[in-house]
Write a protein that holds these residues in place. Structure first.
Motif, mmCIF file in Angstrom:
data_model
loop_
_atom_site.group_PDB
_atom_site.id
_atom_site.type_symbol
_atom_site.label_atom_id
_atom_site.label_comp_id
_atom_site.label_asym_id
_atom_site.label_seq_id
_atom_site.Cartn_x
_atom_site.Cartn_y
_atom_site.Cartn_z
ATOM 1 N N PHE A 82 64.244 69.862 6.400
ATOM 2 C CA PHE A 82 63.354 70.856 5.921
ATOM 3 C C PHE A 82 64.050 72.309 5.756
ATOM 4 C CE2 PHE A 82 60.010 73.841 6.045
ATOM 5 C CZ PHE A 82 58.886 73.170 5.127
ATOM 6 N N PHE A 83 63.643 72.997 4.657
ATOM 7 C CA PHE A 83 64.154 74.259 4.290
ATOM 8 C C PHE A 83 63.281 75.029 4.000
ATOM 9 C CE2 PHE A 83 66.708 70.705 3.170
ATOM 10 C CZ PHE A 83 68.206 70.944 3.158
ATOM 11 N N TYR A 84 63.227 76.403 4.518
ATOM 12 C CA TYR A 84 62.470 77.456 3.948
ATOM 13 C C TYR A 84 63.494 78.325 3.061
ATOM 14 C CZ TYR A 84 59.356 76.904 8.010
ATOM 15 O OH TYR A 84 58.514 76.587 8.939
ATOM 16 N N GLY A 85 63.392 78.079 1.535
ATOM 17 C CA GLY A 85 64.143 78.570 0.885
ATOM 18 C C GLY A 85 65.711 77.998 1.066
ATOM 19 N N GLU A 86 66.696 78.825 1.193
ATOM 20 C CA GLU A 86 68.040 78.494 1.348
ATOM 21 C C GLU A 86 68.025 78.098 2.742
ATOM 22 O OE1 GLU A 86 70.480 78.222 -1.002
ATOM 23 O OE2 GLU A 86 68.531 78.302 -2.137
ATOM 24 N N LYS A 87 67.424 78.547 3.794
ATOM 25 C CA LYS A 87 67.557 78.455 5.394
ATOM 26 C C LYS A 87 67.104 76.977 5.597
ATOM 27 C CE LYS A 87 66.319 80.415 9.092
ATOM 28 N NZ LYS A 87 65.037 81.196 10.119
ATOM 29 N N GLN A 88 68.034 76.361 6.297
ATOM 30 C CA GLN A 88 67.485 74.981 6.838
ATOM 31 C C GLN A 88 66.949 75.004 7.932
ATOM 32 O OE1 GLN A 88 70.465 71.820 6.298
ATOM 33 N NE2 GLN A 88 68.969 70.167 6.947
ATOM 34 N N ALA A 89 65.661 74.516 8.378
ATOM 35 C CA ALA A 89 65.037 74.803 9.435
ATOM 36 C C ALA A 89 65.132 73.539 10.411
ATOM 37 C CB ALA A 89 63.903 75.084 9.443
ATOM 38 N N LEU A 90 65.374 72.191 9.822
ATOM 39 C CA LEU A 90 65.276 71.001 10.444
ATOM 40 C C LEU A 90 66.383 70.298 9.854
ATOM 41 C CD1 LEU A 90 61.452 69.922 10.544
ATOM 42 C CD2 LEU A 90 62.686 70.715 12.612
ATOM 43 N N PHE A 91 67.235 69.637 10.657
ATOM 44 C CA PHE A 91 68.553 68.751 10.553
ATOM 45 C C PHE A 91 68.384 67.351 10.733
ATOM 46 C CE2 PHE A 91 69.451 73.189 10.998
ATOM 47 C CZ PHE A 91 70.393 73.430 10.057
ATOM 48 N N ASN A 92 68.139 66.525 9.918
ATOM 49 C CA ASN A 92 68.005 64.882 10.308
ATOM 50 C C ASN A 92 67.361 64.414 11.293
ATOM 51 O OD1 ASN A 92 70.723 66.061 9.028
ATOM 52 N ND2 ASN A 92 70.581 63.885 7.989
ATOM 53 N N VAL A 93 66.098 65.032 11.503
ATOM 54 C CA VAL A 93 65.081 64.582 12.568
ATOM 55 C C VAL A 93 64.754 63.194 12.181
ATOM 56 C CG1 VAL A 93 63.157 64.922 13.737
ATOM 57 C CG2 VAL A 93 64.559 66.837 12.865
ATOM 58 N N THR A 94 64.955 62.182 13.217
ATOM 59 C CA THR A 94 64.560 60.689 13.076
ATOM 60 C C THR A 94 63.881 60.472 14.503
ATOM 61 O OG1 THR A 94 66.212 60.196 11.931
ATOM 62 C CG2 THR A 94 65.306 58.380 13.151
ATOM 63 N N GLY A 112 62.292 74.763 15.837
ATOM 64 C CA GLY A 112 61.916 73.825 14.590
ATOM 65 C C GLY A 112 60.799 72.889 15.017
ATOM 66 N N LYS A 113 60.359 72.880 16.386
ATOM 67 C CA LYS A 113 59.271 72.152 16.699
ATOM 68 C C LYS A 113 57.954 72.300 16.179
ATOM 69 C CE LYS A 113 58.549 74.708 20.816
ATOM 70 N NZ LYS A 113 59.046 75.967 20.621
ATOM 71 N N SER A 114 57.611 73.382 15.666
ATOM 72 C CA SER A 114 56.264 73.540 15.172
ATOM 73 C C SER A 114 56.635 73.181 13.620
ATOM 74 C CB SER A 114 55.823 75.180 15.257
ATOM 75 O OG SER A 114 55.154 75.558 16.557
ATOM 76 N N THR A 115 57.624 73.721 13.041
ATOM 77 C CA THR A 115 57.902 73.318 11.792
ATOM 78 C C THR A 115 57.770 71.795 11.610
ATOM 79 O OG1 THR A 115 59.534 75.240 11.491
ATOM 80 C CG2 THR A 115 59.578 73.340 9.655
ATOM 81 N N PHE A 116 58.590 71.103 12.336
ATOM 82 C CA PHE A 116 58.282 69.661 12.234
ATOM 83 C C PHE A 116 56.973 69.133 12.545
ATOM 84 C CE2 PHE A 116 58.766 65.562 14.194
ATOM 85 C CZ PHE A 116 59.267 64.815 13.178
ATOM 86 N N LEU A 117 56.469 69.483 13.252
ATOM 87 C CA LEU A 117 54.906 69.319 13.571
ATOM 88 C C LEU A 117 54.118 69.498 12.295
ATOM 89 C CD1 LEU A 117 53.028 68.575 16.068
ATOM 90 C CD2 LEU A 117 52.120 70.594 15.943
ATOM 91 N N ARG A 118 54.425 70.592 11.481
ATOM 92 C CA ARG A 118 53.516 70.773 10.554
ATOM 93 C C ARG A 118 54.158 70.195 9.197
ATOM 94 N NH1 ARG A 118 51.299 76.165 10.073
ATOM 95 N NH2 ARG A 118 52.115 76.185 8.047
ATOM 96 N N THR A 119 55.263 69.415 9.298
ATOM 97 C CA THR A 119 55.574 68.428 8.046
ATOM 98 C C THR A 119 54.648 67.335 8.204
ATOM 99 O OG1 THR A 119 57.363 67.614 9.569
ATOM 100 C CG2 THR A 119 58.048 69.301 8.135
ATOM 101 N N LEU A 120 54.217 66.947 9.446
ATOM 102 C CA LEU A 120 53.481 65.734 9.655
ATOM 103 C C LEU A 120 52.220 65.672 8.944
ATOM 104 C CD1 LEU A 120 54.708 65.113 13.408
ATOM 105 C CD2 LEU A 120 55.745 64.089 11.186
ATOM 106 N N ASN A 121 51.532 66.710 8.587
ATOM 107 C CA ASN A 121 50.204 66.613 7.998
ATOM 108 C C ASN A 121 50.393 67.393 6.430
ATOM 109 O OD1 ASN A 121 50.183 68.959 9.087
ATOM 110 N ND2 ASN A 121 47.943 68.817 9.378
ATOM 111 N N ARG A 122 51.723 67.815 6.317
ATOM 112 C CA ARG A 122 52.025 68.646 5.116
ATOM 113 C C ARG A 122 51.556 70.014 4.929
ATOM 114 N NH1 ARG A 122 52.530 64.698 -0.335
ATOM 115 N NH2 ARG A 122 52.668 66.710 -1.165
#
Lengths: 321, 324
Positions: A82-94, A112-122
């Protein structure tokens, strides 16, 4: 947080857990000295820094019925970046989250834990300039596929935020909001939904006589339970909780934790928390994030007592973060 | 208090440990600045008080000649007529004023609120940076231009072709509708700017919570953000309405000067402001009863707009939702 590409950032070298006498909260006598890492099932009292968690599991209520991690995952991420603009916030989370379980995400601020959580409901879709690579699956469906209805996804994957966010409406209208925007107009049906959800959120008895009053008049803990009730009203499968108790007093926190334990019977819960005691208390599985990477995931008891990764151990024993 | 050379300087060497306040240049400068600032603040308060004083004394002198009963009871307003024909009933001016203001409000308030919702919730930052200054230019157009726009464009090229030629209503060259339309456009920036401020301060957490419940953008805007900003929106409505009531040049030009008790928006009406302009421009002798009637009308107008401003302040305070 620095997001360098080094997968193993330097950490201060620390002695391996071993002889350790500073466990002041262990009331049982422990003078024996050298004790290697203890399993909590052992008879001996724990003595390592990890021991404080082992103690938590002695009366653990989530021991029975730990969900089978092998069953089909409710939520799954594959190589998610996951990227905020150029900045990568999550790396290959499986990661795989089994249904009807509580999974806690822990890690230092900015990991990145909150960022990852927020990817799960877009939820990150709302933030401009963000980008995602990899896959996130809900019941096996790619939630970032072009034909996915985000509105439907968010009804199935509810979210509770750190700060309680009651709408400036009555208690009734707050809980009925989800069904109402979905087109439910029947007042009787709405009333039933509101009652059921408030009961599930353990708030019904406190508010049943003042459903028409403004939700803003409730206390902080009540507001947070109202927000949980409001999320339940859309009949979700999954509840994402972003530090749901971090702004609450200990009594309210305990109520939320009890509630999480109750809700687990019917919902899949993912909770982000800064409080490791809380993670140990409420979750079946714990995932440790560090610098945008998922370092380790496992059964909570195992992760807190016998972490595989050095970094996990350093974090949960309070050596950094 | 003695002034010593030491106390006028601030060099560290001169500082003693005494805590007793002595005269110093710094303190003197502070006092002067404080006095100047107080003077500036007082000037505007003094001006307001002076205006109210002038209005009040002249209004009272007007009511020595004309009874309050006639002022509020008669339905004819003919101060410039002679002798028995003179009537001082305020109602034609009040209905004229509110006719124009209500037409303006029914156009300007929805338009302003919808633009505010667009700017706050839908527009990209880039779009907002372009659209907002343009809207503010609208606020900078002199009102006399709006008046002529109503008279030479709205009435002959919009209202007459549609209402008169197509639908058969008679449209006067001076009419309340054209004035109401341009005043409505005029108050859009006021409504939009104030409402947008109110919408923007609604915490983002509320929007996120609404999205997380499966809201569309429209649900979030209409069901969550607007209700949360309602006090600010209502206050902007009241402020804009009182601006429409007080609007002068555009209505003087477009609505005409016929003080008749009439709610037909296609005919000429006279607003309170238009009457004031009329008397101020004409050769009404100072001190005459017609001249004094100007003050009575101005005072009525002042009382009406002041009441609305007070209500809007009260609404803002009363219904403000507190968010951290």
């Amino acid at each position: 947080m620095t997001l360098n590409s080094s997968p193993q950032p330097e950490t201060p070298s620390v002695p391996t857990p071993g002889p350790n006498n500073d466990s002041p909260d262990m009331n049982t006598a422990n003078k024996s000295g050298v004790v290697p890492k203890l399993r909590p099932t052992d008879e001996q009292p724990p003595t390592t820094a990890l021991g404080q968690f082992a103690k938590l599991f002695q009366n653990s209520r989530n021991e029975p019925g730990v969900p089978n991690p092998d069953q089909a995952p409710k939520i799954e991420a594959q190589d998610l970046c996951f990227f905020y603009g150029e900045k990568q916030a999550l790396f290959n989370v499986t990661i795989k989250v089994p249904p009807r379980s509580v999974t806690a995400f822990i890690g230092p601020s900015g990991c990145g834990k909150s960022t990852f959580l927020r990817t799960l409901n877009r939820m990150n879709d709302i933030i401009e300039g963000t980008r995602l690579a990899g896959k996130a699956l809900f019941d096996g469906q790619d939630i970032y596929a072009p034909n996915v209805d985000v509105v439907q996804l968010r009804k199935k994957v509810g979210m509770v935020f750190q700060k309680s966010t009651p709408f400036p409406k009555s208690i009734f209208d707050n809980v009925a909001y989800g069904p109402m925007i979905a087109g439910q107009r029947n007042r009787r049906v709405l009333g039933e939904i509101v009652e059921t959800c408030l009961k599930r959120a353990a708030l019904w008895n406190e508010v049943k006589d003042r459903l028409a009053e403004s939700a803003l008049a409730l206390s902080g803990g009540q507001q947070q339970r109202l927000c949980i009730a409001r999320s339940l009203a859309t009949n979700p499968d999954v509840l994402l909780m972003d530090e749901p108790a971090s702004a609450l007093d200990p009594a309210s926190t305990a109520r939320i934790e009890d509630l999480i334990f109750e809700l687990k019977q019917n919902y899949t819960i993912v909770i982000v928390t800064h409080n490791m005691q809380q993670a140990a208390r409420v979750s079946d599985f714990t995932a440790f994030f560090f610098e945008g990477r998922l370092i380790e995931i496992g059964e909570t008891q195992t992760l807190f007592t016998r972490p595989k990764e050095k970094k996990t151990e350093d974090y949960i024993t309070g050596r950094f973060g | 208090m003695s002034v010593t050379p030491d106390s006028l300087t601030t060099s560290p060497a001169s500082q003693s440990n005494s805590l007793v306040r002595r005269f110093s240049l710094t303190a003197f400068k502070e006092a002067i600045i404080k006095g100047l600032l107080f003077g500036c603040a007082f000037l505007s308060i003094f001006t307001t008080i002076a205006i109210i004083w002038v209005l009040l004394t002249n209004t009272l002198s007007f009511f020595e000649d004309v009874s309050l009963a006639e002022f509020l009871g008669d339905t004819r307003w003919t101060p410039q007529f002679e002798g028995e024909q003179k009537h001082f009933g305020i109602w034609p001016l009040i209905t004229g004023t509110f006719l124009v203001a209500i037409i303006a409000a029914s156009i300007g308030l929805p338009l302003g609120l919808l633009s505010a919702i667009y700017l706050s919730e839908y527009a990209s930052p880039k779009m907002r940076n372009i659209a907002k200054p343009i809207l503010e230019i609208l606020a900078g157009i002199p009102t006399v231009v709006f008046g002529y726009f109503a008279l030479v464009f709205v009435t002959p090229f919009v209202l007459r072709p549609i209402l008169q030629t197509m639908l058969g209503f008679e449209v006067g060259i001076y009419n309340a509708l054209s004035a109401g339309i341009v005043v409505g456009i005029m108050i859009v920036p006021t409504v939009c700017s104030l409402s947008e401020d109110a919408l923007r301060v609604v915490p983002n957490g509320l929007r996120e919570a609404a999205y997380a419940l499966g809201s569309t953008k429209l649900d979030v805007s209409v069901r969550v953000v607007v209700p949360a900003a309602l006090s600010g929106i209502i206050a902007s409505f009241l402020l804009a309405f009182s601006r429409a009531v007080g609007e002068t040049m555009a209505v003087t030009i477009a609505a005409g000067q016929q003080p008749v008790l009439n709610i037909n928006p296609l005919q000429s009406v006279e607003t309170m402001t238009a009457f004031i302009v009329n008397i101020s421009l004409g050769d009404t002798p100072a001190g005459s009863i017609e001249y004094k009637s100007l003050y009575a009308v101005a005072f009525t107008l002042f009382a009406l707009t002041l009441t609305m401003n007070i209500i809007s302040q009260w609404v803002m305070r009363r219904y403000r939702e507190e968010y951290q």
